[in-house]
Enzyme design. Sequence first.
Site, PDB file in Angstrom:
ATOM      1  N   HIS A 516     -14.288  19.871  -6.306  1.00  0.00           N
ATOM      2  CA  HIS A 516     -13.306  20.562  -5.469  1.00  0.00           C
ATOM      3  C   HIS A 516     -11.973  19.806  -5.461  1.00  0.00           C
ATOM      4  O   HIS A 516     -10.912  20.379  -5.739  1.00  0.00           O
ATOM      5  CB  HIS A 516     -13.843  20.692  -4.036  1.00  0.00           C
ATOM      6  CG  HIS A 516     -12.871  21.290  -3.077  1.00  0.00           C
ATOM      7  ND1 HIS A 516     -12.921  22.617  -2.707  1.00  0.00           N
ATOM      8  CD2 HIS A 516     -11.808  20.765  -2.432  1.00  0.00           C
ATOM      9  CE1 HIS A 516     -11.924  22.869  -1.877  1.00  0.00           C
ATOM     10  NE2 HIS A 516     -11.226  21.757  -1.693  1.00  0.00           N
ATOM     11  N   GLU A 517     -12.046  18.526  -5.145  1.00  0.00           N
ATOM     12  CA  GLU A 517     -10.798  17.760  -5.044  1.00  0.00           C
ATOM     13  C   GLU A 517     -10.093  17.690  -6.380  1.00  0.00           C
ATOM     14  O   GLU A 517      -8.863  17.680  -6.446  1.00  0.00           O
ATOM     15  CB  GLU A 517     -11.073  16.357  -4.488  1.00  0.00           C
ATOM     16  CG  GLU A 517     -11.553  16.335  -3.046  1.00  0.00           C
ATOM     17  CD  GLU A 517     -10.671  17.144  -2.097  1.00  0.00           C
ATOM     18  OE1 GLU A 517      -9.451  17.184  -2.302  1.00  0.00           O
ATOM     19  OE2 GLU A 517     -11.225  17.757  -1.171  1.00  0.00           O
ATOM     20  N   HIS A 520      -7.786  20.546  -6.857  1.00  0.00           N
ATOM     21  CA  HIS A 520      -6.450  20.302  -6.301  1.00  0.00           C
ATOM     22  C   HIS A 520      -5.643  19.429  -7.256  1.00  0.00           C
ATOM     23  O   HIS A 520      -4.455  19.652  -7.486  1.00  0.00           O
ATOM     24  CB  HIS A 520      -6.547  19.565  -4.964  1.00  0.00           C
ATOM     25  CG  HIS A 520      -7.036  20.396  -3.820  1.00  0.00           C
ATOM     26  ND1 HIS A 520      -6.466  21.603  -3.478  1.00  0.00           N
ATOM     27  CD2 HIS A 520      -8.030  20.177  -2.926  1.00  0.00           C
ATOM     28  CE1 HIS A 520      -7.093  22.084  -2.415  1.00  0.00           C
ATOM     29  NE2 HIS A 520      -8.044  21.247  -2.062  1.00  0.00           N
TER      30      HIS A 520
END
Length: 728
Positions: A516-517, A520
């Site tokens: 997920h990170e 980003h």
Amino acid sequence: MNKHLLLILLGTALANPASHAASATTATATPTAEPGSTVLQKKHVGKLAGNPFTSASKLPYQYPAFDQIKNAHYAPAFSEGMRLHGLEIVAIANNHAAPTFENTVIAMERAGQMLNRVSTVFSSLTAANTNPEMENLSRELAPKLAAHQDQVFLNARLFQRISKLYEARQALQLDAESARLLERYYTDFVRAGAKLSDKDKQKLKSLNAQLASLGTQFSQNVLKETNASAIIVDSKAELQGLSEEEIASAAEAAKTRGLKDKFVIPLVNTTGQPFEASLTNRALRQRLHEASVNRGSHGGEFDNRQVAIDLARLRAERATLLGYANHAAYGLEDETAKTTTAVNKMLGELAPAAVNNARAEAAELQKIIDAQQGGFKLAAWDWAFYTEQLRKSKYSFDDSQLRPYFELKNVLENGVFFAATKLYGITFKERTDLPVYHPSVKVYEIFDADGKSMALFIADMYARDTKRGGAWMNAYVEQSSLFGTHPVIANHLNIPQPPAGQPTLLTFDEVRTAFHEFGHALHGLFSNVKYPRFSGTNVPRDFVEYPSQVNEMWATWPEVLKNYARHYQNSEVIPQSLVDKITAANKFNQGFATTEYLAASLLDQRWHQLTPAQVPKDALAFEAAALKQAGVDFAPVPPRYRSTYFSHIFGGGYSAGYYAYLWSEVLDAESVEWFKENGGLNRKNGDWFRQQLLSKGGSMDPLLSFRNFRGREPRIDPLLIRRGLKAE
Ligand SMILES: [Zn+2]
């Protein structure tokens, strides 16, 4: 204007990046009010020699010289940075030449570089590796930051110039990105109060200063209270259910705190605590859970009840002053959701179905309790424990079976990075020559598909007391062709440090968070815009979680999984049977997950859809009533965050914006479908996503970039199906 600086100026930056979001970079600080006039500043005159923030870092990519940066550098750099920025702003505003795009808007983009440098590092490190001196400075700077913000945005002459340009925008013949920048500046000024009377501007300044201080206080309280609420356990026997490694970690944590022959279970940010899933001692589970939910509301110096109330009231007053019905209406206007009606509608429609699912799940858990003759009614602290049992019986596996296959370095390099290589052709090389602020931090250089060096990536994966909870991404340097800068991006997780000599084995949740990170991070890394204002993740909050959520899909993609999920002892690939079980279990416990999330989102909206007169006197009573009214007051599933430790919304940038995760998930679920329809993990798909979406940042309407990528408007059905809210 750099995103970071803008976040500071608009006061929207998170004082606590408890979330996953990129825009959750902290920005708790900025300098003093009038340039050249303050005590703070005078005190530091002559102290700037050797201050690493006075010029851009000489390291590759302007990577911060962490080894040169000392606590003592921050305050003088903030003072000077603010003074210089103030002078630049005054010079732009008072320019005798008629306003042009170049001498006004571009000039503003270029202004404030020193302030940006120091605030970027300071806010990132107060989140990732803080110390008491920085915490104090952060508190001291918060109201000064707010004052500096007002000094820029309430400058009448400056606004006049921007207004003139805005009114003449059709005739300026700007390219699309520049035209958008001008509109953006105009909107930012109006939203910051530029059209108010002088009297109201004074009121606004006072509100902003108070809000800045209280927001910082709130998140600092949360960090301190969370550390102080760690559970001390006297005997090993009580820890039954934990693995030997976990028990060793608990013993280590006790030692670090100077406690002999004890065990310490530190708390994580969320209401639910990881060990609730495995502790067999029900009384200890209850103790752990109660310590968690009572954070910030049981008296003592870190109590946040009144702070939350004051924040809600001041925000409501500010919204009234700016001409909005409430704070949420003000915030949402600038999001893709646009209105409170739209958000209420989505949350209101999903809540009953989600709670129904949670009730059905609860009934299943109760059956297990009854079958074991437990003799009690399922409580919140039992949920994870019996859910694990159910998972074991339904899918015959548990997290501890998976962990040996999820060794941190493998997950990162052969999983997260591998997927990015397959999709985008980028490659990674560890850089051990660059200074780091903590020995566990790693730095990687990233090369584009053509072999050209393109960015640096900082991986800060471990939990420590000096780090805020949760996971987040931030940019130390943002891509901008105006500045010729390339990205320096960091990811932060909170993986418990294993005992010395032991491997770092992740839970599947942590694996997913790592993907997920990095989603980003990709948004920041692939940015290809001119203006820093639009770089990377500088998009609406309810859009920013979309690319990161999409990237989670690769965690379970067979080709990726087989590449990274290897047993740490013998490199054996994870058995297919286990993989199938993970996939099958994906919809498991979704009633709980959706309900706890919706409860927190609804709570956020209730607090921020109040008029000043409606702000309650009792925070917990208000919370209980709000949950009841919204139909999500189901005791076994408390909100993911309760009001008094909900840093997303009270400490910083997600006020009236916690719904954004689910809102973004609509686009995420659609995009996952698209990847699947088009052959999944390959360069063609990756390059299309990069070109149409990731590279655009905020330089165009985000929903337009989605449509360009997907080829149509988003539909909600894929999300509903994924969450088990609609049949396939
Ligand atoms: Zn995120």
